[in-house]
Write a protein that holds these residues in place. Sequence first.
Motif, PDB file in Angstrom:
ATOM      1  N   LEU A 159      33.955 -71.054-110.377  1.00 28.47           N
ATOM      2  CA  LEU A 159      35.079 -70.639-109.526  1.00 28.47           C
ATOM      3  C   LEU A 159      35.878 -71.844-109.032  1.00 28.47           C
ATOM      4  N   ARG A 160      35.181 -72.912-108.726  1.00 28.88           N
ATOM      5  CA  ARG A 160      35.887 -74.102-108.244  1.00 28.88           C
ATOM      6  C   ARG A 160      36.790 -74.675-109.333  1.00 28.88           C
ATOM      7  N   ARG A 161      36.289 -74.675-110.559  1.00 28.68           N
ATOM      8  CA  ARG A 161      37.135 -75.157-111.661  1.00 28.68           C
ATOM      9  C   ARG A 161      38.388 -74.296-111.804  1.00 28.68           C
ATOM     10  N   VAL A 162      38.212 -72.979-111.731  1.00 30.23           N
ATOM     11  CA  VAL A 162      39.378 -72.095-111.857  1.00 30.23           C
ATOM     12  C   VAL A 162      40.365 -72.361-110.711  1.00 30.23           C
ATOM     13  N   ALA A 163      39.852 -72.550-109.512  1.00 26.61           N
ATOM     14  CA  ALA A 163      40.738 -72.815-108.363  1.00 26.61           C
ATOM     15  C   ALA A 163      41.518 -74.104-108.570  1.00 26.61           C
ATOM     16  N   ILE A 164      40.840 -75.136-109.036  1.00 25.49           N
ATOM     17  CA  ILE A 164      41.508 -76.421-109.277  1.00 25.49           C
ATOM     18  C   ILE A 164      42.572 -76.255-110.371  1.00 25.49           C
ATOM     19  N   ILE A 165      42.228 -75.529-111.428  1.00 25.88           N
ATOM     20  CA  ILE A 165      43.192 -75.313-112.518  1.00 25.88           C
ATOM     21  C   ILE A 165      44.433 -74.595-111.997  1.00 25.88           C
ATOM     22  N   LYS A 166      44.221 -73.526-111.229  1.00 28.85           N
ATOM     23  CA  LYS A 166      45.351 -72.737-110.714  1.00 28.85           C
ATOM     24  C   LYS A 166      46.265 -73.576-109.826  1.00 28.85           C
ATOM     25  N   VAL A 167      45.687 -74.303-108.896  1.00 29.64           N
ATOM     26  CA  VAL A 167      46.501 -75.096-107.967  1.00 29.64           C
ATOM     27  C   VAL A 167      47.206 -76.220-108.718  1.00 29.64           C
ATOM     28  N   ALA A 168      46.496 -76.874-109.607  1.00 33.30           N
ATOM     29  CA  ALA A 168      47.104 -77.969-110.366  1.00 33.30           C
ATOM     30  C   ALA A 168      48.267 -77.450-111.208  1.00 33.30           C
ATOM     31  N   GLN A 169      48.077 -76.296-111.859  1.00 31.27           N
ATOM     32  CA  GLN A 169      49.168 -75.720-112.646  1.00 31.27           C
ATOM     33  C   GLN A 169      50.355 -75.361-111.756  1.00 31.27           C
ATOM     34  N   ALA A 170      50.064 -74.853-110.560  1.00 31.95           N
ATOM     35  CA  ALA A 170      51.137 -74.443-109.650  1.00 31.95           C
ATOM     36  C   ALA A 170      52.011 -75.625-109.227  1.00 31.95           C
ATOM     37  N   VAL A 171      51.435 -76.822-109.212  1.00 31.76           N
ATOM     38  CA  VAL A 171      52.245 -77.994-108.831  1.00 31.76           C
ATOM     39  C   VAL A 171      52.682 -78.789-110.067  1.00 31.76           C
ATOM     40  N   GLY A 172      52.552 -78.177-111.233  1.00 31.38           N
ATOM     41  CA  GLY A 172      53.135 -78.766-112.425  1.00 31.38           C
ATOM     42  C   GLY A 172      52.258 -79.712-113.211  1.00 31.38           C
ATOM     43  N   VAL A 173      50.965 -79.725-112.923  1.00 31.08           N
ATOM     44  CA  VAL A 173      50.056 -80.563-113.714  1.00 31.08           C
ATOM     45  C   VAL A 173      49.785 -79.840-115.033  1.00 31.08           C
ATOM     46  N   SER A 174      49.890 -80.543-116.120  1.00 33.31           N
ATOM     47  CA  SER A 174      49.716 -79.916-117.432  1.00 33.31           C
ATOM     48  C   SER A 174      48.237 -79.618-117.701  1.00 33.31           C
ATOM     49  N   LEU A 175      48.011 -78.704-118.632  1.00 36.07           N
ATOM     50  CA  LEU A 175      46.635 -78.376-118.993  1.00 36.07           C
ATOM     51  C   LEU A 175      45.905 -79.584-119.552  1.00 36.07           C
ATOM     52  N   SER A 176      46.615 -80.437-120.292  1.00 30.72           N
ATOM     53  CA  SER A 176      45.936 -81.618-120.845  1.00 30.72           C
ATOM     54  C   SER A 176      45.526 -82.572-119.720  1.00 30.72           C
ATOM     55  N   GLU A 177      46.364 -82.698-118.689  1.00 28.99           N
ATOM     56  CA  GLU A 177      45.985 -83.548-117.543  1.00 28.99           C
ATOM     57  C   GLU A 177      44.811 -82.931-116.795  1.00 28.99           C
ATOM     58  N   ILE A 178      44.817 -81.612-116.682  1.00 29.90           N
ATOM     59  CA  ILE A 178      43.707 -80.926-116.012  1.00 29.90           C
ATOM     60  C   ILE A 178      42.420 -81.115-116.815  1.00 29.90           C
ATOM     61  N   ARG A 179      42.544 -80.976-118.122  1.00 32.76           N
ATOM     62  CA  ARG A 179      41.362 -81.137-118.977  1.00 32.76           C
ATOM     63  C   ARG A 179      40.768 -82.533-118.845  1.00 32.76           C
ATOM     64  N   GLU A 180      41.618 -83.541-118.765  1.00 25.48           N
ATOM     65  CA  GLU A 180      41.129 -84.918-118.615  1.00 25.48           C
ATOM     66  C   GLU A 180      40.255 -85.058-117.380  1.00 25.48           C
ATOM     67  N   VAL A 181      40.687 -84.431-116.289  1.00 25.87           N
ATOM     68  CA  VAL A 181      39.907 -84.514-115.053  1.00 25.87           C
ATOM     69  C   VAL A 181      38.611 -83.710-115.178  1.00 25.87           C
ATOM     70  N   LEU A 182      38.719 -82.489-115.670  1.00 25.60           N
ATOM     71  CA  LEU A 182      37.520 -81.644-115.769  1.00 25.60           C
ATOM     72  C   LEU A 182      36.493 -82.230-116.733  1.00 25.60           C
ATOM     73  N   ASP A 183      36.982 -82.904-117.765  1.00 30.59           N
ATOM     74  CA  ASP A 183      36.051 -83.515-118.730  1.00 30.59           C
ATOM     75  C   ASP A 183      35.265 -84.672-118.123  1.00 30.59           C
ATOM     76  N   ARG A 184      35.759 -85.219-117.023  1.00 31.06           N
ATOM     77  CA  ARG A 184      35.025 -86.320-116.375  1.00 31.06           C
ATOM     78  C   ARG A 184      33.857 -85.824-115.531  1.00 31.06           C
TER      79      ARG A 184
END
Length: 155
Positions: free
Chosen positions: A52-77
């Motif tokens: 759930l935390r990952r989904v929340a981070i993805i949603k908020v990041a997307q809402a402020v214009g962070v791309s999926l590839s940028e989100i993936r870079e963070v989640l992969d860490r």
Amino acid sequence: MSRSPVPSDLSIGQMAARAGVPVSTLHFYEAEGLIRSWRNPANHRRYDRRELRRVAIIKVAQAVGVSLSEIREVLDRLPRDRAVSAQDWAEAAAPWRAMLDERIALMTRLRDQMGHCIGCGCLSLDSCPLYNAQDRLGRSGPGPRRWTGTAGERA
Ligand code: FES
């Protein structure tokens, strides 16, 4: 992914309801490798509640214009073999700080200067002759020179 079920695991419907996203969005995030599920003996998809935390981070990041590839870079860490700590999250997101600061500054200018001359070259507002007479800001480059902070003057 196989594992032993725990009572806090969520079905896909529960996960979607709690996260506030359609089931199709969870399928998409999973296909993109952003979240993970596992299958119970009845072959039903189950999610660790921590997803759930990952989904929340993805949603908020997307809402402020962070791309999926940028989100993936963070989640992969983030570690997948143990519980993710607050320190893990902070370290994984550290590279976003400068990017988010830049976007916050740009959004602040967008909010505050929509009614003012932004140096875009249109010369259509009453304030343009004051701030951008004869489009002199155009000589320093394209775009809204006073918005992007590239006009070589204080906005
Ligand atoms: S708003 Fe476009 S040049 Fe002033």
